[in-house]
Enzyme design. Structure first.
Site, PDB file in Angstrom:
ATOM      1  N   LYS A   1       3.408  28.159 111.901  1.00 34.58           N
ATOM      2  CA  LYS A   1       4.577  28.190 110.616  1.00 34.58           C
ATOM      3  C   LYS A   1       4.357  29.274 109.743  1.00 34.58           C
ATOM      4  CE  LYS A   1       6.838  26.918 107.085  1.00 34.58           C
ATOM      5  NZ  LYS A   1       6.890  27.343 105.662  1.00 34.58           N
TER       6      LYS A   1
ATOM      7  N   PRO B   1      10.780  30.094 111.859  1.00 40.12           N
ATOM      8  CA  PRO B   1       9.814  29.219 111.463  1.00 40.12           C
ATOM      9  C   PRO B   1      10.217  27.674 111.503  1.00 40.12           C
ATOM     10  CG  PRO B   1      10.444  30.834 109.864  1.00 40.12           C
ATOM     11  CD  PRO B   1      11.336  31.007 111.078  1.00 40.12           C
TER      12      PRO B   1
END
Length: 299
Positions: free
Chosen positions: A238, A255
DNA sequence: AAACAGGCCTAAA
DNA sequence: TTTAGGCCTGTT
């Protein structure tokens, strides 16, 4: 259809500061750009004469961006030359978002949530921020909330950043990796960074040692760049994809955070094939994120 | 007051 | 390869 020509003209603010007015802006909404979570160093200006105005430090300068309802863009503390050389690129005003939006639309079914999300997030642009700043900032962001993220980054900047004076007030640039490495993990921890202190220090150390070279990462393939960034302690998928999207202009980065997980569960119950979303997947991600995060999917 | 916040690390199957 | 806890701190 030809996109409108952007014209920049200078004017002087009543406090004597040089400013720029940029006309012919499309697909740019300053309040969305600076409040969609990609950047932690800008805050709304209280008592502004504009509908929306944000101030902060970027590219080593103090700056304000203001706008009245999707209209002209006003840049405080900038010359026309600064706009052409720095802010046009930083704000991604040289990107063709009408073309990008067509590409995104083509990668999602017409009856999906995407048309609504795009309408809701119209005007969001992915900034071209500093790679080091984004890596470090998104390390700070993990298991954390936005007010505290901003507070920690402000404290780090004040302590180790370069002072930037503007009209009697002092602002601070984001600290360099060298400055953070020199400060040491203990000092970073002292700023209430918690378990992230070791991560920030490791990132700084790798940069200083030349183990991580952002120019090199910029030239890598997407997969290689992601792998390299994940070598840093505290950088996982992420954080790496946020850095690639916001700091390296890798618009294919997508993301996956808690909000996007909610979006997928809610609107794509059969799953979403991230690899099939095209070269602007990350911009699509921002539309989905903004739609769900700020409007709860109601618009 | 217990849970949660724009994850990641480590240990254990 | 996937899954459960734990983690600094601050806020609700």
């Amino acid at each position: 259809m030809l996109s409108a020509v952007k014209m920049a003209e200078s004017f002087i603010h009543e406090d004597g500061t040089p400013c720029v007015k940029v006309c012919g802006i499309d697909d740019f909404a300053v309040e969305k750009v600076f409040d969609c979570g990609q950047c932690f160093r800008f805050d709304p200006v209280g008592d502004s004469r504009y509908a929306f105005e944000f101030e902060g430090v970027a590219m080593g300068r103090y700056v304000r961006f203001a706008q009245n309802d999707g209209d002209n863009l006003y840049i405080y503390n900038s010359t026309v030359e600064d706009y052409e050389k720095i802010w046009k690129h930083y704000l991604a005003l040289d990107a063709d978002y009408s073309q990008i939006n067509r590409d995104i639309a083509a990668h999602f079914p017409e009856n999906s949530v995407m048309p609504s999300a795009m309408l809701c997030g119209k005007g969001i642009r992915i900034l071209r921020q500093d790679p080091w700043e984004t890596v470090c900032s998104f390390i700070v962001s993990q298991n954390n909330n936005i007010p505290r993220i901003k507070k920690i980054i402000a404290a780090m900047s004040e302590k180790w950043g370069k002072p930037i004076k503007h009209r009697q007030k002092t602002y601070y640039s984001f600290p360099t990796a060298e400055a953070l490495y020199a400060a040491g993990e203990g000092e970073i921890f002292a700023l209430k960074t918690g378990f992230r202190a070791g991560y920030i220090y490791d990132a700084a150390r790798r940069c200083v040692m030349g183990d991580i070279d952002f120019d090199e990462i910029d030239r890598m393939t997407f997969a290689e760049a992601e792998k390299k960034l994940c070598e840093i302690r505290g950088v996982g998928p992420k954080v790496a994809s946020c850095a690639l999207l916001f700091g390296f202009s890798k618009t294919e980065a997508f993301p996956i955070d808690v909000w996007i997980k909610r979006v997928i569960a809610k609107y794509f119950p059969d799953g979403l094939d991230i690899d099939s979303l095209g070269p602007y997947a990350g911009i699509a991600q921002q539309y989905l994120f903004y739609y769900e995060r700020y409007f709860g999917g109601e618009m």
